[in-house]
Design a protein around this motif. Structure first.
Motif: not given
Length: 55
Positions: A29-43
């Motif tokens: 779950n932590i990995a999924w949250i960090l991945f989504v936050v990383g995608i949002i920040l990259a965009i």
């Protein structure tokens, strides 16, 4: 962000192999949250970086 997401994903997979389902679920779950936050920040940074010079 992506390196941390990958780290927690590996921790979750190793914990799942050894049968620690609680730790594996939490790490995943932590990995999924960090991945989504990383995608949002990259965009956001990609869109913000396309602006012209400020006057």
């Amino acid at each position: 962000m992506f390196s941390w997401a990958l780290t927690f994903l590996v921790i979750g997979l190793i914990a799942a192999v050894f049968g620690f389902t609680g730790i594996a679920g939490t790490a995943t779950n932590i990995a999924w949250i960090l991945f989504v936050v990383g995608i949002i920040l990259a965009i956001v940074f990609a869109v913000a970086g396309r602006r012209g010079p400020r006057i």
